[in-house]
Design an enzyme around this catalytic site. Structure first.
Site, PDB file in Angstrom:
ATOM      1  NE  ARG A  60      25.462  19.601  46.947  1.00 58.82           N
ATOM      2  CZ  ARG A  60      24.541  18.958  46.204  1.00 58.82           C
ATOM      3  NH1 ARG A  60      24.799  18.609  44.964  1.00 58.82           N
ATOM      4  NH2 ARG A  60      23.364  18.681  46.700  1.00 58.82           N
ATOM      5  CE1 TYR A  62      39.174  40.739  53.058  1.00 63.31           C
ATOM      6  CE2 TYR A  62      37.175  39.601  52.383  1.00 63.31           C
ATOM      7  CZ  TYR A  62      38.532  39.837  52.234  1.00 63.31           C
ATOM      8  OH  TYR A  62      39.235  39.181  51.255  1.00 63.31           O
ATOM      9  CE  LYS A  72      43.070  36.259  54.392  1.00 64.20           C
ATOM     10  NZ  LYS A  72      41.967  37.116  54.763  1.00 64.20           N
TER      11      LYS A  72
HETATM   12  C1  LIG Z   1      40.830  37.454  53.921  1.00 64.16           C
HETATM   13  C2  LIG Z   1      39.662  37.765  54.751  1.00 64.16           C
HETATM   14  C3  LIG Z   1      38.405  37.274  54.440  1.00 64.16           C
HETATM   15  C4  LIG Z   1      38.146  36.476  53.178  1.00 64.16           C
HETATM   16  O1  LIG Z   1      38.829  35.278  53.181  1.00 64.16           O
HETATM   17  P1  LIG Z   1      39.081  34.452  51.816  1.00 64.16           P
HETATM   18  O2  LIG Z   1      39.345  33.088  52.316  1.00 64.16           O
HETATM   19  O3  LIG Z   1      40.232  35.096  51.140  1.00 64.16           O
HETATM   20  O4  LIG Z   1      37.814  34.547  51.022  1.00 64.16           O
HETATM   21  C5  LIG Z   1      37.359  37.570  55.284  1.00 64.16           C
HETATM   22  N1  LIG Z   1      37.541  38.321  56.369  1.00 64.16           N
HETATM   23  C6  LIG Z   1      38.737  38.817  56.713  1.00 64.16           C
HETATM   24  C7  LIG Z   1      38.870  39.642  57.949  1.00 64.16           C
HETATM   25  C8  LIG Z   1      39.832  38.571  55.912  1.00 64.16           C
HETATM   26  O5  LIG Z   1      41.014  39.092  56.237  1.00 64.16           O
END
Ligand SMILES: *Cc1c(COP(=O)(O)O)cnc(C)c1O
Length: 401
Positions: free
Chosen positions: A57, A111, A206
């Site tokens: 973990r 966000y 992203k």
């Molecule tokens: C997409 C996003 C998140 C969350 O990311 P996940 O991996 O989808 O949980 C957080 N902050 C920003 C600015 C984002 O665009």
């Protein structure tokens, strides 16, 4: 060492270590239990939590390789912890810094799921929350019990920049902790720790993952804040799979090459959109004339291909006429992959300290790695469908020049 070199070499074995037999990429170590040859070895593995292979973990060499590479890129003497999603990174940072009776200041353009967390779980835990406009003077908002100030620059959906170093300086003087969601810029184009921020947060999902096939997040901080982050994540039982760490590290290797192209295409699309009569406004800090351009130019070394534009006012049917029939741009939320995306937003639902007053639809673009001319042709046909629908003309109307 420059970032491009770090991207290639960080998180790999060096010289004659040969822990992984000289293979270029750190292999995927699957593990729940870890066994030890002796009690002394068992003890030693727990004494080095950053790299000790102690229990699945807490990570294996695959996890550590990715975390080390991220930490090298973020700089500022930080260490990085991988968590299961970008949202988990945001919530871990807040949970690690706020307890019952504390107060948190959150940028209004945060966000949206982070606002939901603050309004729900964080308040239920006894933390009070105030939202502030991205450009607000936060000094009057700081309370004696303010422990965390949460930034995002530029803001989600609407891309307002913030004066990060100035805010971080005020917060530090107050004895509170600053955190920033740095997902838009990636650790390549903005270095939060070097600008006085304590915790850098990323959705690895992203651009770092970059291929629309994994979810992950990271939190990065120097000690002693890092230990608080790790304790929080460990107590919550957060865990990231070695397969995803492997993919994230593979994505990271090409980040610089991909980002240069995303930026180039983003700027081309943004400039083209700005010249369209059916587009009221393009919102992209990398674009000269954008309200956040000067701050971006001062503090950031580049921009990704993620920006938005505001259409001329029109009914949803006209927006759908455009978005339902795009050939290359897919309708989708999680940006930063190699493929282009388009998505409409109504940001007003997630604002309380500011107001979103645009009457036209807000449309966000994630410029992928396709040919920019092909993408412009797709947008041009889409805008023609939009203006055609506005005029009540058939959806096949010729593009307006
Ligand atoms: C997409 C996003 C998140 C969350 O990311 P996940 O991996 O989808 O949980 C957080 N902050 C920003 C600015 C984002 O665009």
């Amino acid at each position: 060492m420059h970032d491009d070199t770090k991207l290639t070499h960080a998180g790999r074995e060096h010289g004659d270590e040969r822990r992984h037999h000289g293979v270029v990429n750190t292999p995927v170590y699957h593990a729940s239990t870890v066994t030890y040859p002796s009690m002394a070895a068992m003890k030693a593995s727990q004494a080095t939590p950053d790299h000790g292979v102690f229990y699945g973990r807490m990570g294996t060499p695959t996890t550590f390789a990715f975390q080390d590479a991220m930490a090298a890129l973020e700089g500022g003497g930080g260490k990085t912890l991988a968590v299961p999603s970008g949202l988990a990174a945001c919530t871990t940072a807040l949970l690690a810094t706020c307890k019952a009776g504390d107060h948190a200041l959150i940028v209004d353009t945060v966000y949206a799921p982070v606002r939901r967390f603050c309004e729900g779980m964080l308040k239920d835990l006894g933390v009070t929350v105030t939202y502030f406009a991205p450009h607000a003077d936060i000094r009057p908002l700081l309370q004696p019990n303010t422990k965390a100030v949460y930034l995002e620059a530029p803001g989600s959906m609407t891309f307002e920049m913030q004066d990060v170093p100035a805010l971080a300086k005020i917060v530090r003087a107050h004895g509170a902790i600053t955190m920033i969601d740095n997902t838009w810029a990636t650790p390549l184009y903005f270095k939060p720790l070097a600008h006085g921020v304590d915790i850098s947060i990323h959705s690895v999902t992203k651009y770092i993952g970059g291929h629309s096939d994994l979810l992950m997040g990271t939190v990065t901080a120097a000690e002693p804040v890092f230990t608080r982050l790790r304790e929080t994540a460990w107590n919550l039982g957060l865990y990231v799979s070695p397969d995803d760490c492997y993919l994230a590290l593979r994505g990271l290797r090409t980040l610089s090459a991909r980002m240069a192209r995303h930026q180039q295409t983003g700027l081309r699309l943004a400039n083209w959109l700005r010249s369209r009569p059916s587009v009221q406004r393009v919102i992209y800090p990398a674009l000269p004339g954008d309200p956040g351009h000067l701050l971006w130019q001062r503090d950031f070394t580049g921009a990704p291909g993620l920006f938005a534009f505001v259409l001329q006012p029109g009914p949803d049917a006209a927006l759908a006429a455009m978005l339902d029939h795009m050939k290359l741009f897919a309708l989708g939320y999680s940006w930063g992959g190699f493929e282009s995306l388009i998505v409409p937003f109504t940001p007003g639902y997630s604002r309380s300290a500011t107001q979103w007053t645009e009457t036209g639809a807000l449309v966000r673009i994630s410029a992928g790695l396709e040919d920019a001319g092909d993408l412009i042709a797709d947008l041009e046909a889409g805008l023609a469908r939009f203006t055609g629908a506005l005029a009540g003309a058939p959806a096949t109307a010729q593009p307006r020049r």
